[in-house]
Design an enzyme around this catalytic site. Structure first.
Site, PDB file in Angstrom:
ATOM      1  N   ASP A  45       0.874  -1.175   0.000  1.00 23.00           N
ATOM      2  CA  ASP A  45       0.000   0.000   0.000  1.00 23.00           C
ATOM      3  C   ASP A  45       0.909   1.222   0.000  1.00 23.00           C
ATOM      4  OD1 ASP A  45      -2.094   1.725   0.103  1.00 23.00           O
ATOM      5  OD2 ASP A  45      -2.946   0.990   1.974  1.00 23.00           O
TER       6      ASP A  45
ATOM      7  N   ASP B  79      -2.478   2.290  -6.324  1.00 20.58           N
ATOM      8  CA  ASP B  79      -1.437   2.308  -5.292  1.00 20.58           C
ATOM      9  C   ASP B  79      -1.500   1.132  -4.337  1.00 20.58           C
ATOM     10  OD1 ASP B  79      -3.840   3.143  -4.220  1.00 20.58           O
ATOM     11  OD2 ASP B  79      -2.911   4.486  -2.770  1.00 20.58           O
ATOM     12  N   GLU B  80      -2.183   0.065  -4.704  1.00 19.51           N
ATOM     13  CA  GLU B  80      -2.373  -1.038  -3.762  1.00 19.51           C
ATOM     14  C   GLU B  80      -2.478  -2.348  -4.518  1.00 19.51           C
ATOM     15  OE1 GLU B  80      -5.536  -2.222  -0.181  1.00 19.51           O
ATOM     16  OE2 GLU B  80      -5.914  -0.486  -1.471  1.00 19.51           O
TER      17      GLU B  80
END
Length: 473
Positions: free
Chosen positions: A11, A105-106
């Protein structure tokens, strides 16, 4: 549940804000807020420096400005975020063929499928190396969680924030989970949490102690059985590569039924904006807008409208949702509202940049009364009498000056625009200059790529100056 912590969850830390800090040397270590800058703007991401003041995502930008007036408030640059995300996902793909992106983003990674030795120290070394590679390649930090299941890996990455790594050792799962609030468990939203609260269940341990039969009675067979399994540490969900979602949706259940029509309309508009933020975070657009209305008697209606082409424009989705609501009777009370977008498609990075810029410009138009309107919205007359588009200089966006080079807009007002001239590799914060908004030497520009230049044999070069500072920490 695996016997070794070979599922990795990455993350990125305050992603949009951290990218802006990495791209703008003058903002490193300072509070940064990315989102809508207009009167009705909403915070997309706040840097950790801004979070100290209470600023967080989904907060109204006006409230954020009151809490942290000295922060830099920037317009999102989605094409840059997509570019950085592509670099990060490429590094994950080098670890394993099984990478499951959840957003820009993860992502989850199955290290076992990548041949990593199933030993704690081996997977820890892989996680630490990954964090170093991401920082070196992009200047942005990420937090890593390692565990024997997806649920626990995600919990571990939350504990690792910011800029850290946590490994949950097999056999320690129940001890860790027990005292956590029930909302920690995937799939437990506000409505489920409220049902459990009324039954005296507040923590994961209390959920497990309630037993499967009681949870099934409270929540139904599928949801109750699934919740019991997760509460007792059993999560068999595999990492699935190349997920292709068919739709993006959000919904809210209200503690009290909504009977005021205006309130229903406002809540639907808010949900539409949330849905579009998810859509953009996934780098997608969609053609069909769907609303869901669950009434006081639990009857549920859905209505949909297919647009002429795919969109990720919040105004378009809001308007479509509002039209769909016109045909639904809500006078007796609304228990749940939802908005979704289906018929998904991919936008090119250029399309995303153009749409995001136009949407933010339209939202901010007229904010500084008497200034230029949204770019292209008004016309001005050049010296030769030819009509040309007026320009709106939005904070954070890129510009280039004929003599001074590349920079970014710090702000504008009273017919002036202030620009800081610096690039990601600048050794120190750049100089600031102010121009008239119609200066012919100043033009909008595309973002500078945030990929570190390669030196030597495959080793990315660090940014000019201290590497740690480049992460924005």
């Amino acid at each position: 549940m695996r016997g070794s912590p070979t599922i990795l969850h990455l993350d990125m830390d305050a992603f949009y804000a951290s990218v802006e800090q990495a791209a703008k040397p003058s903002l490193r270590g300072k509070p940064v807020v990315v989102g809508g800058i207009g009167p009705r703007g909403v915070v997309a991401t706040a840097s950790y420096e801004a979070r100290v003041f209470g600023v967080h995502s989904a907060m109204a930008t006006a409230q954020a400005r009151r809490l942290c007036p000295n922060a830099a408030y920037l317009t999102p640059r989605f094409s840059l975020y997509q570019q950085v995300s592509g670099v990060v996902m490429g590094l994950l793909a080098e670890l394993s063929p099984l990478v499951e992106p959840l957003s820009l983003d993860e992502a989850f990674v199955d290290l076992e499928a990548g041949g990593v030795e199933p030993a704690t120290e081996a997977v820890r070394a892989v996680g630490e190396r990954l964090r170093g590679d991401i920082l070196a390649a992009t200047g942005v930090s990420g937090s890593v969680g390692l565990a024997g299941s997806k649920m626990l890996a995600k919990i571990a990455s939350e504990q690792a924030k910011p800029d850290g790594l946590v490994v949950i050792e097999p056999g320690t799962e129940l001890e860790l989970l027990g005292p956590m609030p029930v909302r920690t468990i995937p799939g437990v939203g506000p409505a489920t949490a409220e049902t459990l609260r009324r039954a005296g269940i507040h923590t994961v341990a209390e959920t497990a102690e309630a037993g499967e039969a009681e949870l099934v009675r409270l929540l139904g067979k599928a949801h109750g059985a699934g919740l019991y399994a997760l509460a007792t540490g059993h999560d068999e969900r595999p990492v699935v590569a190349e997920r292709d979602a068919k739709s993006v949706s959000v919904e809210d259940t209200f503690a009290e039924d909504l009977t005021d029509r205006t309130r229903v309309q406002l809540e639907l508009a808010r949900l539409a904006d949330r849905c579009v933020r998810r859509l953009r975070a996934a780098g997608r657009s969609g053609r069909t807008v769907v609303i869901k209305v669950r009434r006081y008697d639990f009857s549920t209606l859905t209505r949909s409208e297919t647009l002429r082409g795919p969109t990720d424009d919040p105004a378009v989705v809001r308007e479509a949702a509002a039209r769909l609501l016109e045909g639904v009777d809500t006078t007796a009370g609304v228990r749940l509202l939802g908005v979704g977008v289906s018929g998904l498609a991919d936008y090119t990075q250029e399309d995303l940049f153009a749409q995001a810029r136009a949407a933010e410009a339209a939202e901010a138009a007229g904010e500084d009364g008497g200034l230029q309107d949204a770019e292209g919205a008004l016309e001005r007359r050049a010296d030769d009498g030819e009509a040309v588009p007026a320009r709106r200089w939005l904070p954070g966006l890129d510009v280039v000056h004929r003599e001074l080079g590349r920079g970014w807009v710090q702000g504008s007002g009273l017919g002036r625009v202030t620009v800081r001239f610096e690039e990601p590799w600048s050794a120190a914060p750049g100089r600031v200059r102010t121009f008239t908004v119609d200066d012919p030497d100043l033009e909008p520009a595309e973002p500078v790529p945030l990929i570190r230049p390669v030196v030597g044999e495959g080793a990315p070069a660090p940014p000019v100056g201290d590497v740690a500072a480049a992460s924005g920490r």
